[in-house]
Write a protein that holds these residues in place. Structure first.
Motif, PDB file in Angstrom:
ATOM      1  N   ALA A  99       7.532  71.029 -32.914  1.00 34.25           N
ATOM      2  CA  ALA A  99       8.487  72.037 -33.368  1.00 34.25           C
ATOM      3  C   ALA A  99       9.785  71.403 -33.874  1.00 34.25           C
ATOM      4  O   ALA A  99      10.729  72.093 -34.242  1.00 34.25           O
ATOM      5  CB  ALA A  99       8.796  72.996 -32.220  1.00 34.25           C
ATOM      6  N   GLY A 100       9.808  70.069 -33.881  1.00 32.55           N
ATOM      7  CA  GLY A 100      11.013  69.380 -34.364  1.00 32.55           C
ATOM      8  C   GLY A 100      12.095  69.243 -33.314  1.00 32.55           C
ATOM      9  O   GLY A 100      13.221  68.894 -33.634  1.00 32.55           O
ATOM     10  N   LEU A 101      11.728  69.543 -32.055  1.00 31.79           N
ATOM     11  CA  LEU A 101      12.722  69.429 -30.989  1.00 31.79           C
ATOM     12  C   LEU A 101      12.641  68.056 -30.322  1.00 31.79           C
ATOM     13  O   LEU A 101      11.577  67.452 -30.248  1.00 31.79           O
ATOM     14  CB  LEU A 101      12.528  70.536 -29.952  1.00 31.79           C
ATOM     15  N   ARG A 102      13.780  67.604 -29.824  1.00 32.41           N
ATOM     16  CA  ARG A 102      13.874  66.257 -29.249  1.00 32.41           C
ATOM     17  C   ARG A 102      13.540  66.271 -27.754  1.00 32.41           C
ATOM     18  O   ARG A 102      13.375  67.327 -27.166  1.00 32.41           O
ATOM     19  CB  ARG A 102      15.278  65.712 -29.508  1.00 32.41           C
ATOM     20  N   ASN A 103      13.491  65.081 -27.136  1.00 32.27           N
ATOM     21  CA  ASN A 103      13.003  64.992 -25.749  1.00 32.27           C
ATOM     22  C   ASN A 103      13.788  65.863 -24.770  1.00 32.27           C
ATOM     23  O   ASN A 103      13.291  66.260 -23.731  1.00 32.27           O
ATOM     24  CB  ASN A 103      12.949  63.534 -25.295  1.00 32.27           C
ATOM     25  N   ASP A 104      15.068  66.156 -25.091  1.00 31.23           N
ATOM     26  CA  ASP A 104      15.839  67.025 -24.197  1.00 31.23           C
ATOM     27  C   ASP A 104      15.984  68.434 -24.779  1.00 31.23           C
ATOM     28  O   ASP A 104      16.823  69.218 -24.345  1.00 31.23           O
ATOM     29  CB  ASP A 104      17.210  66.425 -23.908  1.00 31.23           C
ATOM     30  N   GLY A 105      15.149  68.757 -25.786  1.00 31.95           N
ATOM     31  CA  GLY A 105      15.130  70.113 -26.317  1.00 31.95           C
ATOM     32  C   GLY A 105      16.131  70.391 -27.426  1.00 31.95           C
ATOM     33  O   GLY A 105      16.236  71.520 -27.908  1.00 31.95           O
ATOM     34  N   ARG A 106      16.884  69.348 -27.835  1.00 31.25           N
ATOM     35  CA  ARG A 106      17.884  69.590 -28.881  1.00 31.25           C
ATOM     36  C   ARG A 106      17.265  69.602 -30.266  1.00 31.25           C
ATOM     37  O   ARG A 106      16.226  68.985 -30.510  1.00 31.25           O
ATOM     38  CB  ARG A 106      18.936  68.480 -28.857  1.00 31.25           C
ATOM     39  N   LYS A 107      17.956  70.295 -31.193  1.00 30.06           N
ATOM     40  CA  LYS A 107      17.609  70.203 -32.610  1.00 30.06           C
ATOM     41  C   LYS A 107      18.186  68.903 -33.172  1.00 30.06           C
ATOM     42  O   LYS A 107      19.030  68.266 -32.540  1.00 30.06           O
ATOM     43  CB  LYS A 107      18.178  71.410 -33.365  1.00 30.06           C
ATOM     44  N   PHE A 108      17.763  68.522 -34.385  1.00 31.27           N
ATOM     45  CA  PHE A 108      18.164  67.224 -34.933  1.00 31.27           C
ATOM     46  C   PHE A 108      19.685  67.077 -35.092  1.00 31.27           C
ATOM     47  O   PHE A 108      20.234  66.001 -35.006  1.00 31.27           O
ATOM     48  CB  PHE A 108      17.458  66.972 -36.284  1.00 31.27           C
TER      49      PHE A 108
END
Lengths: 227, 244, 280
Positions: free
Chosen positions: B8-17
Motif C-alpha cells: 500500500a506504499g506504507l513504511r515499516n512504522d505505517g507512515r506515508k512517504f
C-alpha cells in the motif's frame, strides 16, 4: 495619535517591508526588516522597535549594575556582572590614589562573594568592562537579598517613569536597587522581601501580558491601578 | 531482505512517504542553561543547551571581531541498542562539527566579539536522524538564550528506501535503505546550512529527495515556531495586536 | 585531576544561610531533616533495559541500565559484572565542560556503586551463565542534566529505580552447554532497595539533602546508605571539615529516617511501573 501595530516575533521573521528606522534586534535586507530575537515588535508609522524578551546583559557606559566579586589580585577585583565578560574594578578606585599592593589588603575592602552596586566606567568592544564605585549609593552592598531577572525585563520592572518600581516599593515596604544587568537588591523585612520577590517574578514571567500592571497591583494588594 | 515499504506504499512504522515521525518540541527545559530545548523525533530523545556568550578559554582562541562557537554532539551510553562506549567517537566528533556549521550561518557572531557560544547536544536516546533532530533543538536553544540570529534552523533528512524517495528516515530505514540525505534549512532566508549524503541516487531522485527534505524542514519550522510561542507568549498561535 | 571549580556564593546569601540555621531554619523554608521534592519517572529510555529520571529539587538526573553479555573478571569468575558510570553533562551547569570525569564525579560513581554492590541489591552470582567464561554485564550509566546539589542521592535513587524496573531476555543452556538467548522477557532479579542519604554540616547544624547553595557553605558531608532491613551498607564522608562522634550518630538516624521515606516512594513507583504507570 500614532498608530502602533504590535506583533510577537521570533528570529528570522519578517516584521515589515518599507523604509522604517530600526534600532537593534533587527536586520534590514533590502527594504525587508527581519527580527533577530524573540520579542514584541512595535511597528510605528516610520520606526520599528523590537522589545526582546531574553538575552544576556550587554554593558553600556554609565549603567548601574549589581556585581559579585569572583577573584582579586594586586591590581583590583574581578566582578561577575552576568555579562559576557567579568568586569574589573581597579584597586585605586576603592583604596584611593596612593594604593600600594604591599601595604593595603584588597580583601579587607571586598572579598570573594561580596556584592556591590557599581557603575560601568569604561567599555567598548575591545576591552572588558571597567567598574567604578565612586558615586552616591555605589559600593559594597551591606545588607539585603538579591533576585535575578532577565536584563531585558528591567525596563518593565522600573515601569513608565518608575511607576512599577514605586508600586513594588510602596506595596511591599521593601527598598529596591535595580542593576541594569537584571540583579535587584531588596532591603526590608523577610515578609516585604518575599512580597517584592513574588511581584518581580510575576513581571519576569508575564512581561508580555497585557494586564500586567493590574496583576502586580493585585499581588501587592494595592487595589485598582490609578493609571 | 525485509520489506521496508508495503504494497500500500506504507513504511515499516505505517507512515506515508512524505510524513514526518511524531515530534515533540519543548523550549526552556533546563534551569541552569542560558537556553535549552528538548526534542522527541521518533525514538530520538535529545536535549540541547546553550551557554553564553561567555569568556573564551583558552585565550588564544579569541577572535577580536566575532564570537567563536563550540559545539558537542554527545550520545549517552544508554542511548543506543548496544551500550555505547563513553569515550568520544570519531562519528560524534564529525557530527559535532556538522551541527556547529549548520548553526553558525544563522548566528550574528559579529555582535559578540571576543566571546564564546557553547552548544551542547545530548542524545539520551538515538534513532535515525539524530543529527537533524539535534540541529532543530539546538537552534531553539540558541533563540531561547537570546542570541541574535538571522533565522531559525530546521533540519530533517530524506532518502531512498526500497527504491522510493521518503522523508525523515528512522533507524531501520537509515541502516537498510539505500540513501540518506540530511539537510538543514533557514526557512525565511532560504539558505541550506547542512547537507550530507550517502548512497546512490539518480539526478531525478536527487532533486526529489532534496525537495522532500526541504519541505520536511518547512513543516518542522512550524513546530519550532509553535514551541517558541508557547514558551514566550503563552500561546501557540502567532497573533497581531492593534492599537494604542 | 582537580574538581570543577565551584561558583562563588554571594556573601549575603552565605550569611543569610548561616543566620537562619542559627534559628533552625533553611533559606528555602525546609526543616533541617526535610528533603526537597523528589520525583521519580521510570521507563524514560525505551532502548535501555531499565531507566529512570529523577528530580530532587532542581537537580535532575537520568539513568539507563544496559544488560549485555561479558566475560567475568579473572578474580571473580563466578560473579557477573556491575559497572556504575556517572557523568555530569556540560548542559548541567556553566562550570562543567566536556572532558574526562574529575575526582568529584569519579567519587560519585564509586559511592553509588558501593551502595548497590554492598547492599547485595543484585545477586551477582545469579547472573553467571558459564562460570569463568560467560556472565551478564550490568552497565549503570547516569547522566546529570541539571545541577543543584546532592548528586549522590539523586544518582543513587535513579540507579536503584532503574535496576529495580529493568527487564532482560532470558536464556537457556543446551545439554551440550551451548548458550542460547530466548525471546522471553524477565525482570532483572533484584532483592533490596538501597537508599543513600547525604547530610551536610554547616557550623553546628546538620542538614539533610543540601542544595547547591548549601553545599557551597558546608564544612563537610556524610553519606550513609541503608537497606530495607534498616541496616547500613555503605558510607562516605566528604569535604575538608569533620564531624563530631555524636554528629555521626545523628547522621545515622537521619539516614534511616529519610531513607525510609525515599524507599517508600521508590516502592510505589516500582509497583506502578509494573502496572504500566511511569511516574509518582
Amino acid at each position: 495619535m500614532s498608530e502602533i501595530k504590535r506583533k510577537y516575533v521570533i528570529p528570522g521573521e519578517l516584521i515589515a517591508q518599507g523604509s522604517y528606522g530600526i534600532r537593534g534586534n533587527m536586520l534590514k535586507i533590502g527594504d525587508k526588516i527581519y527580527a533577530t530575537r524573540i520579542g514584541m515588535a512595535e511597528v510605528g508609522t516610520d520606526t520599528i522597535r523590537l522589545i526582546s524578551l531574553n538575552g544576556s546583559y550587554m554593558p553600556r557606559l554609565d549603567d548601574i549594575v549589581v556585581g559579585k566579586v569572583i577573584n582579586f589580585n594586586a591590581f583590583g577585583w574581578q566582578v561577575d556582572i552576568k555579562s559576557w565578560f567579568p568586569a574589573f574594578l581597579p584597586a585605586a578606585n576603592v583604596m584611593g590614589r596612593d594604593y600600594s599592593s604591599a601595604r593595603d589588603s584588597l580583601a579587607s575592602q571586598l572579598t570573594l562573594g561580596d556584592q556591590l552596586l557599581a557603575a560601568i566606567a569604561g567599555y567598548d568592544r575591545t576591552r572588558d568592562p571597567m567598574l567604578s564605585i565612586s558615586g552616591p549609593g555605589l559600593g559594597k552592598i551591606a545588607e539585603g537579598n538579591t533576585v535575578k531577572v532577565s536584563p531585558s525585563k528591567v525596563p518593565r520592572i522600573i515601569g513608565k517613569k518608575g511607576a512599577m518600581i514605586n508600586a513594588i516599593e510602596s506595596g511591599s515596604g521593601c527598598r529596591l536597587s535595580i542593576g541594569q544587568n537584571g540583579i535587584i537588591v531588596m532591603v526590608g523585612s523577610a515578609e516585604s522581601v518575599s512580597k517584592a520577590t513574588s511581584a518581580i517574578n510575576l513581571i519576569e514571567s508575564e512581561a508580555h501580558s497585557p494586564g500586567l500592571t493590574q496583576k502586580v497591583h493585585d499581588i501587592l494588594s494595592l487595589g485598582d491601578k490609578s493609571e | 531482505m525485509t520489506n521496508l515499504i508495503d504494497s500500500a506504499g506504507l513504511r515499516n512504522d505505517g507512515r506515508k512517504f512524505n510524513e514526518l515521525r511524531p515530534i515533540k518540541l519543548e523550549v526552556g527545559i533546563l534551569k541552569n542553561a542560558d537556553g535549552s530545548a528538548y526534542i522527541e523525533m521518533g525514538k530520538n530523545k535529545i536535549i540541547a543547551a546553550v551557554y553564553g556568550p561567555k569568556e573564551v578559554h583558552p585565550r588564544h582562541l579569541v577572535r577580536p571581531d566575532r564570537a567563536i562557537v563550540k559545539c558537542r554532539y554527545h550520545m549517552a551510553s544508554f542511548s543506543t541498542d548496544t551500550r555505547k562506549n563513553p569515550a568520544p567517537s570519531r562519528r560524534e566528533t564529525e557530527i559535532s562539527k556538522i551541527i556547529r556549521q549548520s548553526l553558525e550561518p544563522a548566528l550574528i557572531l559579529e555582535d559578540y566579539p571576543r566571546t564564546a557560544i557553547h552548544i551542547w547536544v545530548e542524545v539520551l536516546q538515538s534513532d535515525g536522524g539524530s543529527r537533524c533532530a539535534g540541529v532543530t533543538a539546538a537552534s531553539l536553544a540558541l533563540a531561547d538564550a537570546g542570541i541574535n540570529m538571522r533565522d531559525i534552523v530546521a533540519s530533517c533528512a530524506a532518502g531512498k528506501v526500497d527504491g522510493k524517495v521518503v522523508l525523515d528516515l528512522d533507524n531501520i530505514e537509515d541502516m537498510e535503505g539505500e540513501t540518506d540525505m540530511p539537510v538543514a534549512l533557514m526557512p525565511n532566508i532560504g539558505e541550506v546550512t547542512l547537507f550530507q549524503m550517502d548512497g546512490i541516487v539518480s539526478p531525478a531522485e536527487f532533486k526529489e529527495a532534496f525537495e522532500l527534505a526541504l519541505s520536511g524542514c518547512q513543516d518542522l519550522y512550524k513546530l519550532q515556531k509553535q514551541a517558541l510561542f508557547t514558551k514566550y507568549f503563552g500561546t501557540d498561535k502567532p497573533q497581531v495586536q492593534e492599537g494604542e | 585531576m582537580v574538581a570543577a571549580k565551584r561558583p562563588v556564593l554571594e556573601s549575603l546569601r552565605r550569611d543569610h544561610i548561616i543566620e537562619l540555621l542559627g534559628k533552625g531554619q533553611r533559606v528555602d523554608g525546609r526543616k533541617l531533616t526535610e528533603q526537597r521534592k523528589l520525583t521519580i519517572e521510570t521507563n524514560v529510555i525505551e532502548k535501555a533495559n531499565g531507566s529512570a529520571r529523577v528530580s530532587l529539587g532542581d537537580t535532575e538526573v537520568i539513568c539507563g541500565v544496559k544488560i549485555e553479555l561479558g566475560t567475568p573478571f579473572p578474580d571473580t569468575p563466578d560473579k557477573a559484572i556491575l559497572i556504575v558510570n556517572a557523568e555530569v553533562l556540560p548542559i548541567a551547569s556553566p562550570q562543567h565542560e566536556p572532558g574526562p570525569p574529575d575526582e568529584e564525579v569519579i567519587e560519585l560513581s564509586r559511592v553509588v556503586d558501593r551502595g548497590i554492590r554492598e547492599s547485595e541489591m543484585i545477586d551477582l552470582s545469579k547472573l553467571v551463565i558459564i562460570p569463568g567464561q560467560k556472565v551478564y554485564a550490568v552497565f549503570i550509566d547516569i547522566s546529570v542534566i541539571n545541577l543543584d546539589g546532592n548528586l549522590i542521592e539523586a544518582c543513587s535513587c535513579a540507579a536503584v529505580t532503574a535496576l529495580a524496573t529493568a527487564k532482560m531476555k532470558s536464556h537457556e543452556l543446551s545439554s551440550s552447554g551451548e548458550f542460547k538467548q530466548l525471546e522471553d522477557i524477565v525482570p532483572l532479579p533484584t532483592n533490596r532497595l538501597p537508599v543513600s542519604i547525604t547530610v551536610a554540616k554547616i557550623g553546628e547544624s546538620l542538614l539533610v539533602d543540601p542544595s547547591m547553595d548549601e553545599e557551597s557553605v558546608m564544612d563537610a558531608r556524610l553519606t550513609l546508605t541503608t537497606d530495607d532491613d534498616g541496616n547500613f551498607c555503605a558510607g562516605q564522608k566528604g569535604e575538608p571539615g569533620g564531624f563530631s562522634i555524636d554528629e555521626v550518630f545523628q547522621v545515622s538516624e537521619n539516614a534511616l529516617a529519610s531513607g525510609k521515606e525515599v524507599r517508600e516512594l521508590m516502592k510505589k513507583v516500582i509497583e506502578g511501573a509494573k502496572e504500566g504507570k511511569e511516574t509518582n
